[in-house]
Design a protein around this motif. Structure first.
Motif, PDB file in Angstrom:
ATOM      1  N   ASP A 238       0.954  -1.086   0.072  1.00  0.00           N
ATOM      2  CA  ASP A 238       0.192   0.048   0.105  1.00  0.00           C
ATOM      3  C   ASP A 238       0.804   1.148  -0.104  1.00  0.00           C
ATOM      4  N   ALA A 241       2.395   1.709  -3.539  1.00  0.00           N
ATOM      5  CA  ALA A 241       1.548   2.128  -4.369  1.00  0.00           C
ATOM      6  C   ALA A 241       1.020   3.760  -4.502  1.00  0.00           C
ATOM      7  N   ARG A 242       0.804   4.024  -3.007  1.00  0.00           N
ATOM      8  CA  ARG A 242       0.618   5.540  -2.537  1.00  0.00           C
ATOM      9  C   ARG A 242       1.833   6.393  -3.156  1.00  0.00           C
ATOM     10  N   TYR A 243       2.864   5.965  -2.967  1.00  0.00           N
ATOM     11  CA  TYR A 243       4.100   6.686  -3.541  1.00  0.00           C
ATOM     12  C   TYR A 243       3.938   6.855  -5.049  1.00  0.00           C
ATOM     13  N   ASN A 244       4.040   5.852  -5.831  1.00  0.00           N
ATOM     14  CA  ASN A 244       3.920   5.998  -7.070  1.00  0.00           C
ATOM     15  C   ASN A 244       2.595   6.561  -7.477  1.00  0.00           C
ATOM     16  N   GLU A 245       1.483   6.743  -6.920  1.00  0.00           N
ATOM     17  CA  GLU A 245       0.367   7.402  -7.394  1.00  0.00           C
ATOM     18  C   GLU A 245       0.653   8.956  -7.203  1.00  0.00           C
ATOM     19  N   ASP A 246       1.598   9.246  -6.023  1.00  0.00           N
ATOM     20  CA  ASP A 246       1.749  10.616  -5.805  1.00  0.00           C
ATOM     21  C   ASP A 246       2.798  11.264  -6.682  1.00  0.00           C
ATOM     22  N   PRO A 248       4.330   9.642  -9.946  1.00  0.00           N
ATOM     23  CA  PRO A 248       4.339   8.896 -11.278  1.00  0.00           C
ATOM     24  C   PRO A 248       5.648   8.914 -11.725  1.00  0.00           C
TER      25      PRO A 248
END
Length: 249
Positions: A238, A241-246, A248
């Protein structure tokens, strides 16, 4: 002192650290004694603020974030080499830090002397150091540079020696900051196997890395730091995923 049964091995409460922008220096003693430790002075910024978490013995924590977001600063607080300006961190037991390639090693001393010095500073007596010495040197592949000053080693060999020493210590907490990105594939795999052995022995791991594969391999939990704040504390998948979402690619 080890953590009491059932108690966290690390507890951080409201941690905050600030630096001066000029050369990243800390505040002067004059500033501290003038009673200005609770407010920012011109040119200062908070590298970390309001960081709270606890870690149970045997946990493996991956610390995620862009460069300059406070990851290394957090590890230095846990290691006790940096003091917070706000809050506190309590660690039950010793820490084996692999935070910087040359951190804790004396450039002018030989590899042999650095091994003895570092192991001794972490509480190993001469007999125990002698017992482990050959294993440390064999792990690092440093037989040919035993009497070479540490500062003359390549970056890869510095990592080899540093990891070989730190991973042989009996400290319950292991801190690893990006250094596994240096060195050849064969040695990295050797380090990975050693980390797995330490985790199987019940050691606690803090791993700072930009390598998602490494983070997921070792860590079940992650801390995501952004602009000096703890943005997410949760399962490593999680957090990544949050890091990659913030951020990209």
């Amino acid at each position: 002192m080890s953590a009491p049964a059932g108690a966290p091995i690390i507890v951080a409460s409201g941690l905050g650290v600030r630096f001066r922008r000029n050369r990243g220096s800390r505040r002067s003693f004059k500033d501290l004694f003038a009673g200005r430790s609770r407010r920012s002075l011109p040119g200062e910024f908070w590298a970390l603020r309001n960081i709270s978490f606890s870690v149970d013995p045997g946990e493996a924590i991956g610390v995620v974030g862009r460069n300059g977001q406070g990851k290394s600063t957090l590890l230095k607080l846990v290691a006790g080499v940096l003091l917070p300006d706000e809050g506190e961190v309590a660690v039950h037991g010793g820490v084996a830090p692999l935070i910087e390639i040359t951190g804790g090693f004396v450039g002018d001393l030989t590899v042999r002397d650095n091994v003895n010095l570092t192991a001794g500073l972490h509480g190993l007596d001469k007999k125990e150091i002698a017992r482990r010495f050959d294993s440390i040197i064999d792990f690092a592949g440093a037989d040919d540079v035993l009497d070479t000053p540490y500062k003359h080693l390549s970056s890869g060999m510095k990592v080899r020696v540093a990891f070989a020493v730190i991973s042989q210590l009996d400290e319950p907490v292991l801190l690893v900051d990006e250094v596994l990105a240096v060195g050849d594939k064969a040695f990295r795999n050797k380090c990975y196997r050693r980390i797995e052995e330490l985790l199987a022995e019940g050691k606690t791991l803090f791993l700072v890395s930009h390598n998602e594969r490494d983070l997921k391999r070792f860590c079940a939990r992650g801390l995501y730091l952004d602009r000096g704040e703890l943005k997410l504390d949760g399962p490593i998948d999680d957090v990544i995923a949050r890091y990659n979402e913030d951020h990209p690619a």
